[in-house]
Every structure is written in structure tokens, then in C-alpha cells.
Scaffold this active site. Structure first.
Site, PDB file in Angstrom:
ATOM      1  N   GLU A  12       6.054  -5.416 -12.409  1.00 49.51           N
ATOM      2  CA  GLU A  12       7.053  -5.961 -13.320  1.00 49.51           C
ATOM      3  C   GLU A  12       6.915  -7.473 -13.534  1.00 49.51           C
ATOM      4  O   GLU A  12       6.589  -8.226 -12.598  1.00 49.51           O
ATOM      5  CB  GLU A  12       8.467  -5.689 -12.799  1.00 49.51           C
ATOM      6  N   GLY A  26      10.165   0.836 -17.950  1.00 45.71           N
ATOM      7  CA  GLY A  26       8.736   1.126 -17.850  1.00 45.71           C
ATOM      8  C   GLY A  26       8.446   2.602 -17.984  1.00 45.71           C
ATOM      9  O   GLY A  26       7.450   3.009 -18.587  1.00 45.71           O
ATOM     10  N   CYS A  56      16.955  -3.330 -18.642  1.00 52.16           N
ATOM     11  CA  CYS A  56      16.761  -2.856 -17.264  1.00 52.16           C
ATOM     12  C   CYS A  56      17.346  -1.447 -17.194  1.00 52.16           C
ATOM     13  O   CYS A  56      18.568  -1.282 -17.088  1.00 52.16           O
ATOM     14  CB  CYS A  56      17.446  -3.795 -16.275  1.00 52.16           C
ATOM     15  N   CYS A  78      10.841   1.602 -12.323  1.00 49.68           N
ATOM     16  CA  CYS A  78      11.154   0.763 -13.481  1.00 49.68           C
ATOM     17  C   CYS A  78      11.582   1.702 -14.608  1.00 49.68           C
ATOM     18  O   CYS A  78      10.763   2.483 -15.107  1.00 49.68           O
ATOM     19  CB  CYS A  78       9.939  -0.063 -13.893  1.00 49.68           C
TER      20      CYS A  78
END
Ligand SMILES: N[C@H](CCC[C@H](N)C(=O)O)C(=O)O
Length: 278
Positions: free
Chosen positions: A210, A222, A73, A219
Site C-alpha cells: 500500500e 485493492g 479505504c 486492502c
């Protein structure tokens, strides 16, 4: 149980301090805490725990709002770094490490006072993503999704990402194609689905549907995956810092040409502190 509510470019988190060794909430409790009506509300729940690697300040774990565990994350890593700095557990000028389920991350500070996280090297091998149906890494794959040939890049940043290039992210079929890609048997662990518009050689716009959450305002992993995939496809200049504009804010991504590792910089914010009563 006390918590901090934070966000990184609009990707929001509930942060719990479990460095005393308390067990983290189970999947159902995580989902309830993340619920925006019955709980505090967040995209992910982050737990601060004892370090796992030599010399790291702390480790952290990640649960999506549906209660599923995640291994990476990026926005959360920056918020954990800011949380540890405010707690007095980490030096203000950066130069410390934190451990995610995906590995060790060195933390630095940028000129704007933001946190820069070493997100590690992207994984392109299908088995690393994981992606079924291919054995050799390709710049781009094609899947038949409901009769439509969808072209995408596949990247692991410690978690799985599919990167689809869009002419205009504002009209990209995020809510339709995101879940359809996640349901594909090609992604045995589901996938985070990025829709990227190349604005210039060093700027992209990105929206991410997500895994375990749905579309978020930003994100971090991402953004790293999109830069890695688009650089591999020659669509952006891998030698430059790439500005990734997401609905919640802009992240700055750079690929280190010496070791291929990706560094991500961006904002963090403390929103409120509270106690979870039920
Ligand atoms: N929002 C996070 C990604 C969470 C990944 C999670 N959705 C999963 O891999 O299951 C980020 O800033 O990188």
C-alpha cells in the site's frame, strides 16, 4: 483523546470520533499515533466526522501510517459502518450511507452479518488513476522497472491502484517491486500495488503493497481494483461474486452489471478501546 482499535481482515485502524467538530491530528500526529512502538499502531487512522451528503449518517477521513491522506479505504469503510452501528447512530439492518473523501457509500448487511459497501465504479482512464504516459485506457500497460518489463492494470477506486498478475503470490516480489512501482514517474501520486494470482474464474489470491504503509494484511479498495482489472482482462468471470483471499482474510467482491459499481463484503472486528495520552 479516546480511540477505538479495529481491523477489517487484518488491515488495522485507530478510529477517532471527531463529530464534535474537533480538528483531526496533523500528518505528524497521525504518523505518531500509527507508530507501532511510539504510538497505538495501525495501518490507517480513521476519523468519524459530520456527514457531507444529504441523509448520510457520518463522513470519515483516512490517514496512512506515514501521515499521508488517502481518499478511499474499503476495509476502513466497513469498520466505520460497524462503529456507527455500535454507537447507535446507524440502523442494525444496514440501509444507510457514509461519506468518504472519494464519495458517498451505501451500506448493506449480508447473511453472515458482515457489512457490504458500495465502493463506486472503477476508473480506468489514465488521468483518473492518475497514470502518466498514456491517454487512452488500456486493459494492461507495460513499464520498464529497473530493466524489467512489468505488465499491470491501472484502476482508480477513488485512490490509485496498479494490479500485477503473479503465478504465485507467495513468491511474488512484493517488497521489491511495490516500492519500485511507487517511485515510478508514471504514478505522480504514487500507487497501491496489488499482486494477484488467479486461482479460478471466481477466486483470486492477493497481496497489496500500500501507498503510505507498505504491505498490509488486507486492502479492500485493492481487492476491488484487482477484480475490476482482472475482469476487464477476461481473467475472471465478472458475472459472479469473486472471493479475494488476502493474508488477513477473504473479501467478497461483486461487480454490478447494471451500473458497473463494485460492492465489497467482509469482516470487521473491535480489538480494544483506549485513550491517547501523548
Ligand atoms: N487499506 C485501505 C486502502 C488504503 C489506501 C491508502 N494506502 C492510499 O490510497 O494511500 C483499503 O482497505 O482500501
Amino acid at each position: 483523546m479516546r480511540f477505538s482499535k479495529m481491523h477489517g481482515a487484518g488491515n488495522d485502524f485507530v478510529v477517532l470520533d471527531l463529530r464534535d467538530g474537533r480538528a483531526p491530528p496533523d500528518a505528524a500526529q497521525c504518523a505518531r499515533i500509527a507508530d507501532r512502538h511510539l504510538g497505538v499502531g495501525c495501518d490507517q487512522l480513521l476519523t468519524v466526522e459530520a456527514p457531507r451528503s444529504e441523509g448520510a449518517v457520518a463522513s470519515y477521513r483516512i490517514w496512512n501510517s506515514d501521515g499521508s491522506a488517502a481518499r478511499q479505504c474499503g476495509n476502513g469503510a466497513r469498520c466505520i459502518a460497524a462503529w456507527l452501528l455500535r454507537d447507535g447512530a446507524a440502523p442494525a439492518n444496514g440501509g444507510f450511507a457514509i461519506d468518504s473523501p472519494a464519495g458517498r457509500h451505501e451500506v448493506a448487511r449480508d447473511a453472515q452479518g458482515g457489512f457490504v459497501i458500495d465502493m463506486g465504479a472503477p476508473g480506468f482512464l489514465p488521468e483518473a488513476v492518475p497514470l502518466r504516459g498514456w491517454h487512452v485506457a488500456q486493459d494492461e500497460y507495460t513499464l520498464d522497472i529497473d530493466g524489467i518489463a512489468v505488465r499491470f492494470g491501472a484502476v482508480s477506486m477513488g485512490n490509485p491502484h496498479a494490479v500485477i498478475e503473479a503465478a504465485d503470490v507467495a513468491t511474488a516480489p512484493v517488497a521489491e517491486l511495490g516500492p519500485a512501482m511507487q517511485a515510478s514517474l508514471a504514478f505522480p501520486e504514487s500507487v497501491n500495488v496489488g499482486f494477484a494470482e488467479v486461482v479460478s474464474r471466481d477466486r483470486i489470491r492477493l497481496r497489496v503493497f500500500e501507498r503510505g504503509v507498505g504491505e498490509t494484511l488486507a486492502c479492500g479498495s485493492g481487492a476491488c481494483a484487482a477484480v475490476a482489472s482482472l475482469a476487464r482482462r477476461g481473467r475472471i468471470d465478472a458475472e459472479r461474486e469473486i472471493a479475494v483471499e488476502l493474508p488477513g482474510g477473504t473479501l467478497r467482491i461483486r461487480i454490478d452489471r447494471t451500473d458497473g459499481r463494485i460492492r465489497m463484503g467482509g469482516p470487521t472486528a473491535f480489538v480494544f478501546e483506549g485513550s491517547i495520552l501523548s
